[in-house]
Design a protein around this motif. Structure first.
Motif, PDB file in Angstrom:
ATOM      1  N   ASP A  91       0.813  -1.221   0.000  1.00 20.61           N
ATOM      2  CA  ASP A  91       0.000   0.000   0.000  1.00 20.61           C
ATOM      3  C   ASP A  91       0.845   1.269   0.000  1.00 20.61           C
ATOM      4  O   ASP A  91       0.336   2.361   0.257  1.00 20.61           O
ATOM      5  N   TRP A  92       2.140   1.145  -0.303  1.00 27.24           N
ATOM      6  CA  TRP A  92       3.073   2.262  -0.152  1.00 27.24           C
ATOM      7  C   TRP A  92       3.670   2.664  -1.490  1.00 27.24           C
ATOM      8  O   TRP A  92       3.787   1.855  -2.408  1.00 27.24           O
ATOM      9  N   LEU A  93       4.086   3.931  -1.571  1.00 24.73           N
ATOM     10  CA  LEU A  93       4.635   4.481  -2.797  1.00 24.73           C
ATOM     11  C   LEU A  93       6.033   5.035  -2.574  1.00 24.73           C
ATOM     12  O   LEU A  93       6.396   5.443  -1.470  1.00 24.73           O
ATOM     13  N   ARG A  94       6.777   5.059  -3.661  1.00 26.32           N
ATOM     14  CA  ARG A  94       8.041   5.809  -3.720  1.00 26.32           C
ATOM     15  C   ARG A  94       7.941   6.778  -4.885  1.00 26.32           C
ATOM     16  O   ARG A  94       7.551   6.392  -5.990  1.00 26.32           O
ATOM     17  N   LEU A  95       8.241   8.052  -4.642  1.00 25.86           N
ATOM     18  CA  LEU A  95       8.308   9.055  -5.700  1.00 25.86           C
ATOM     19  C   LEU A  95       9.767   9.305  -6.005  1.00 25.86           C
ATOM     20  O   LEU A  95      10.567   9.480  -5.101  1.00 25.86           O
TER      21      LEU A  95
END
Length: 299
Positions: free
Chosen positions: A286-290
């Motif tokens: 459920d996590w993002l990296r930009l």
């Protein structure tokens, strides 16, 4: 030694009085768990990370008589927001060994391996870049998807001879990874002095000298820019600190941000995209990296 545990479901506003009652009854330990899978990352210094819905567990020797404690909790069930209360006998098992077995060598990208002191990286990982890191107080062991996203990104970057800033260093795992991957200068900063101590201790355990990773509080940051900036903190601080974090990034420098839940990605991207190009998002659970590259002109 055999044990029993008293498990109490309640809400955050009642955690202090209930944990106090468990401690007064002689609990060997009192632990807090999330009752509804609500994510919490790194707390501010002096804060205890607590969820809205809690499971509070007190651990006691099996021979302890907990009748009085159970009666006390039942008496205050409504007042203390207790929705479930149960007493369990625990099987006599090697708890420390089972806890240690939960931590095993983990691979990130093609080269990076993170391993605890009681395990070894697989022999077939001949070209491995190894990071020794035992679970500790500071956030960041590689188990959480946000840390994994950052380690995978670092593994895919050419860091040889680069300057790197780890903003919100926690355990120092990202700073150590950057050093092991060839960065020439690494600065690690965090608002928590304990995180700075953990970073230096973990660096020493990885045969990195104190001078290899410079640690400091944000207010003591050196006046310089970096080829690479990485920040694995919460989305709120990422947004509010965007001007500060971007100020440390060189034109054409590379940046990676994590600690972002899927529904927070747009807000974080909006805070950075006007100063970045080649902006991309990567997801894990459920996590993002930009990630992105600083524009040639940073003005």
């Amino acid at each position: 030694m055999t044990w029993q545990q008293l498990i109490c479901h309640t809400t955050v506003e009642h955690q202090e009085v209930i944990s106090g009652a468990l401690e007064e009854a002689g609990a060997a330990s009192v632990t807090f768990e999330d009752a509804v899978d609500q994510p919490i990352l790194e707390p501010l210094p002096g804060e205890t990370p607590l969820w809205d819905q809690l499971v509070i567990t007190g651990l006691y020797p099996a021979e302890d008589d907990l009748t009085a404690l159970l009666l006390n909790l039942e008496l205050h069930r409504g007042e203390w927001g207790i929705t479930e209360l149960k007493l369990e006998q625990l099987e006599d098992r090697p708890w420390v060994r089972e806890w240690m077995d939960n931590f095993h060598p983990m691979q990130f990208g093609k080269r990076l391996w993170v391993y605890p002191s009681w395990r070894e990286v697989p022999e077939e990982a001949t070209d491995a870049v190894k990071i020794l890191l035992d679970p500790g107080l500071a956030f960041g062991t590689g188990n959480h998807p946000t840390t994994a996203l950052c380690l995978e990104w670092l593994d895919g970057e050419n860091l040889t001879g680069k300057t790197v800033l780890d903003y919100g260093c926690g355990s120092g795992i990202l700073a150590i990874a950057a050093a092991k991957l060839g960065a020439s200068t690494i600065v690690a900063t965090d608002i928590d002095p304990q995180a700075l101590e953990a970073t230096q201790e973990n660096a020493r355990r990885n045969a990195l000298t104190e001078a290899r990773i410079f640690t400091c509080l944000p207010e003591d940051m050196p006046d310089q820019t970096f080829d690479v900036v990485i920040a694995n903190i919460l989305s709120g601080p990422l947004v509010s600190l965007a001007p500060t974090i971007l100020r440390y990034l060189k034109p054409q420098g590379r940046i990676a941000l994590s600690g972002i839940l899927a529904d927070q990605g747009q807000a974080v991207a909006a805070a950075y995209q006007n100063r970045l190009e080649e902006v991309q998002m990567a997801a894990k659970e459920d996590w993002l990296r930009l990630e992105g590259t600083a524009q040639v002109s940073s003005n």
